[in-house]
Design a protein around this motif. Structure first.
Motif, PDB file in Angstrom:
ATOM      1  N   ALA A 121     -44.946 -60.044 102.539  1.00 22.36           N
ATOM      2  CA  ALA A 121     -45.547 -61.904 102.778  1.00 22.36           C
ATOM      3  C   ALA A 121     -46.291 -61.434 103.148  1.00 22.36           C
ATOM      4  CB  ALA A 121     -44.569 -61.952 103.146  1.00 22.36           C
ATOM      5  N   THR A 122     -47.458 -61.616 102.198  1.00 17.54           N
ATOM      6  CA  THR A 122     -49.053 -61.530 102.543  1.00 17.54           C
ATOM      7  C   THR A 122     -49.601 -63.371 101.726  1.00 17.54           C
ATOM      8  OG1 THR A 122     -49.439 -59.839 101.767  1.00 17.54           O
ATOM      9  CG2 THR A 122     -51.197 -61.118 101.804  1.00 17.54           C
ATOM     10  N   VAL A 123     -49.755 -63.474 103.724  1.00 10.34           N
ATOM     11  CA  VAL A 123     -50.493 -64.648 103.433  1.00 10.34           C
ATOM     12  C   VAL A 123     -52.026 -65.266 103.427  1.00 10.34           C
ATOM     13  CG1 VAL A 123     -50.685 -67.117 105.267  1.00 10.34           C
ATOM     14  CG2 VAL A 123     -48.137 -65.233 105.293  1.00 10.34           C
ATOM     15  N   HIS A 124     -52.318 -66.273 102.696  1.00 10.61           N
ATOM     16  CA  HIS A 124     -54.225 -66.312 102.512  1.00 10.61           C
ATOM     17  C   HIS A 124     -53.839 -67.446 103.657  1.00 10.61           C
ATOM     18  CE1 HIS A 124     -57.338 -67.630 100.173  1.00 10.61           C
ATOM     19  NE2 HIS A 124     -57.362 -66.560  99.738  1.00 10.61           N
ATOM     20  N   ASP A 125     -56.007 -67.681 103.517  1.00 12.36           N
ATOM     21  CA  ASP A 125     -56.335 -68.776 104.710  1.00 12.36           C
ATOM     22  C   ASP A 125     -55.351 -70.245 104.159  1.00 12.36           C
ATOM     23  OD1 ASP A 125     -57.392 -67.119 105.729  1.00 12.36           O
ATOM     24  OD2 ASP A 125     -59.069 -67.015 105.150  1.00 12.36           O
TER      25      ASP A 125
END
Length: 144
Positions: A121-125
């Protein structure tokens, strides 16, 4: 200390996304191994998606062979998935991913094999979360 709070916040954000946007249930943030109670290198999330996320191509073929009627509903039993929360700006190496796989519990209590894939799970700003399957080792490509 700030690193721990950041990683915990990241895990909580991904857990909320899974629960409220993707309808997962039985969600838990794991910071210690359920096998030997040793600390995990990163918090992992375990949970149950509303339907099965991935079916190996060989299993797909067997399922289609056993359900000949195209009108018949093929049951999809979800399985527990493991999620690794990360941020887009983080720098990961193969070694750090291998450490995560090494620290994970076996797939089942009867099988000593370790988990072969996780959901990254990659979270962006802007709090957008993107999910990718990450396999442990080389995976044979699907043949059409």
């Amino acid at each position: 200390m700030a690193e721990t709070n950041y990683v915990d916040h990241l895990a909580a954000s991904v857990l909320d996304n899974l629960r409220y946007q993707h309808d997962w249930t039985d969600l838990q943030i794991m910071t210690r191994s359920p096998v030997d109670d040793s600390p995990l290198p990163r918090p992992l999330i375990s949970g149950l998606p509303p339907r099965q996320l991935y079916l190996h191509p060989d299993d797909q073929i067997e399922m289609l062979k056993s359900h000949r009627n195209p009108e018949e509903h093929i049951p999809e039993t979800p399985v527990v998935e493991w999620v690794l929360p990360t941020h887009l700006a983080e720098k990961w190496t193969l070694r750090s991913f291998a450490n995560v796989f090494d620290s994970m519990p076996p797939q089942t209590s009867t099988s000593p094999d370790r988990v072969k894939r996780i959901l990254l799970a990659t979270v962006h700003d802007d709090s957008t979360v993107v999910y990718y399957f990450m396999h442990d080792g080389i995976v044979k490509p699907r043949q059409n």
